[in-house]
Design an enzyme around this catalytic site. Structure first.
Site, PDB file in Angstrom:
ATOM      1  N   ARG A 237       0.855  -1.181   0.000  1.00 29.01           N
ATOM      2  CA  ARG A 237       0.000   0.000   0.000  1.00 29.01           C
ATOM      3  C   ARG A 237       0.890   1.229   0.000  1.00 29.01           C
ATOM      4  O   ARG A 237       1.928   1.255   0.670  1.00 29.01           O
ATOM      5  CB  ARG A 237      -0.922   0.021   1.221  1.00 29.01           C
ATOM      6  CG  ARG A 237      -2.089  -0.947   1.151  1.00 29.01           C
ATOM      7  CD  ARG A 237      -3.118  -0.496   0.113  1.00 29.01           C
ATOM      8  NE  ARG A 237      -4.299  -1.340   0.096  1.00 29.01           N
ATOM      9  CZ  ARG A 237      -4.448  -2.391  -0.690  1.00 29.01           C
ATOM     10  NH1 ARG A 237      -3.470  -2.748  -1.507  1.00 29.01           N
ATOM     11  NH2 ARG A 237      -5.563  -3.094  -0.674  1.00 29.01           N
ATOM     12  N   GLU A 266      -2.273   8.393  -4.472  1.00 37.39           N
ATOM     13  CA  GLU A 266      -2.452   7.517  -5.625  1.00 37.39           C
ATOM     14  C   GLU A 266      -3.728   7.905  -6.360  1.00 37.39           C
ATOM     15  O   GLU A 266      -4.785   7.958  -5.731  1.00 37.39           O
ATOM     16  CB  GLU A 266      -2.522   6.061  -5.169  1.00 37.39           C
ATOM     17  CG  GLU A 266      -2.497   5.073  -6.312  1.00 37.39           C
ATOM     18  CD  GLU A 266      -2.438   3.630  -5.849  1.00 37.39           C
ATOM     19  OE1 GLU A 266      -3.338   2.854  -6.246  1.00 37.39           O
ATOM     20  OE2 GLU A 266      -1.509   3.270  -5.098  1.00 37.39           O
ATOM     21  N   HIS A 285      -0.117   0.724 -10.178  1.00 40.92           N
ATOM     22  CA  HIS A 285      -0.875  -0.233  -9.356  1.00 40.92           C
ATOM     23  C   HIS A 285      -1.391  -1.391 -10.226  1.00 40.92           C
ATOM     24  O   HIS A 285      -2.595  -1.652 -10.287  1.00 40.92           O
ATOM     25  CB  HIS A 285      -2.027   0.461  -8.643  1.00 40.92           C
ATOM     26  CG  HIS A 285      -2.462  -0.268  -7.395  1.00 40.92           C
ATOM     27  ND1 HIS A 285      -2.952   0.370  -6.285  1.00 40.92           N
ATOM     28  CD2 HIS A 285      -2.464  -1.592  -7.082  1.00 40.92           C
ATOM     29  CE1 HIS A 285      -3.264  -0.505  -5.355  1.00 40.92           C
ATOM     30  NE2 HIS A 285      -2.968  -1.709  -5.818  1.00 40.92           N
TER      31      HIS A 285
END
Length: 324
Positions: A237, A266, A285
């Site tokens: 994360r 993000e 991601h």
């Protein structure tokens, strides 16, 4: 009449067809997540919600959906969902564990290799017309074979990464809040306290969930412990790494390189200072982005949702106490 469900993003076609067999579906058909206000409006008459980790699912949204029977997350992590609020309202929450392990471990090792051998820089070097000849010192990287890998978080993905690294004859260290002697013996790995792992490792790969304890885990003090030749990989994360501390560590040469699949914030803005660094790789991601894993994720999310609509126990439930 079929139950009515809200889905916050497009699904792979096989999962969508399975979903349409059990319910009526309204889908947010855009590349970016639906705004929170839109979700609140859309869930008012819905009996189930299928969401992604980019969606904020809090108590306010649940209260806006009095008919809500189940929340099905199409992801392993679920820190975007207020699970306590769901439990208090008798709403089971599902996730999709076990289907991302190999894809994510593959990608973590791919990032490790790409950073070690400076592949991103090499591609840019050629495309920018800089390649004139073979050079003895051109784009020198770090050796992977026989190097020391430190794995922070020895869950499914951490263990899968260790198996891959063993093929490169790497010395493998790990840190986890719970020591796992059986896994140590099976994989031939060694436990270290986190600070010792950081001091000894040539590569550090992060595989922890996002909690109050892990937020900002990699801060200035931790980077100062690492070798100046060390490489950091993060596929867990984004907020596990302090972005300001990472920038300084890379800019000042405290560590050699970093490779990230997740960031904080993000997505990372195009003008973010991290993206000015030559010794950083950032991917959008995509660690689990294989056809196989994404189809399995979506199928598992549909399984959870269908079970919840039928009033059955979710096959993959993160708050089983809701059934108590």
């Amino acid at each position: 009449m079929k139950p009515f469900v809200y889905v916050t993003r497009r699904l792979p076609e096989p999962a969508l067809q399975s979903l349409l067999q059990v319910c009526e579906v309204e889908i947010w058909d855009h590349d970016v997540p639906p705004p929170y206000e839109v979700m609140v409006e859309k869930v008012v008459d819905k009996e189930a919600l299928l969401c992604l980790l980019t969606d904020c699912i809090d108590a306010g949204l649940m209260d806006a959906a009095p008919r809500l029977k189940v929340i099905s997350q199409c992801a392993v992590g679920y820190d975007n969902i207020d699970v306590g609020a769901a439990t208090a309202r008798g709403i089971p929450v599902g996730n999709t564990p076990g289907v991302l392990t190999d894809a994510t471990a593959d990608f973590a090792f791919a990032l490790l290799m790409a950073a070690a051998r400076r592949i991103g820089e090499a591609i840019d070097y050629v495309r920018q017309g800089c390649w004139q000849t073979w050079g003895l010192t051109l784009l020198l990287g770090q050796s992977v074979y026989g190097a020391t890998l430190g794995i922070v978080g020895l869950g499914r993905i951490g263990q899968a990464l260790a198996r891959r690294a063993s093929g490169f004859d790497m010395r493998i260290l790990y840190y986890d809040t719970t020591r796992q002697p059986e896994v140590e013996s099976e994989l031939g790995i060694e436990y270290r306290p986190l600070e010792d792992l950081l001091r000894e490792s040539d590569f550090v790969s992060l595989h922890v969930g996002l909690t109050d304890e892990t937020q900002g885990l990699m801060d200035r003090r931790k980077f100062a412990l690492m070798k100046p030749t060390a490489i950091l990989v993060n596929t867990s994360r984004g907020p596990v790494v302090d972005p300001e501390a990472l920038y300084d560590a890379l800019h000042e040469g405290q560590i050699a390189y970093a490779a990230l699949d997740v960031t904080d914030p993000e997505p990372l803005p195009a003008d973010h200072q991290l993206l000015t660094l030559p010794n950083l790789i950032v991917a959008p991601h995509i660690a689990s982005a294989t056809v196989t894993s994404r189809n399995l994720m979506a199928a598992r999310a549909v399984q959870n949702l269908a079970a919840g609509l039928r009033g059955e126990r979710l096959p993959y439930c993160v708050n089983p106490e809701v059934y108590g």
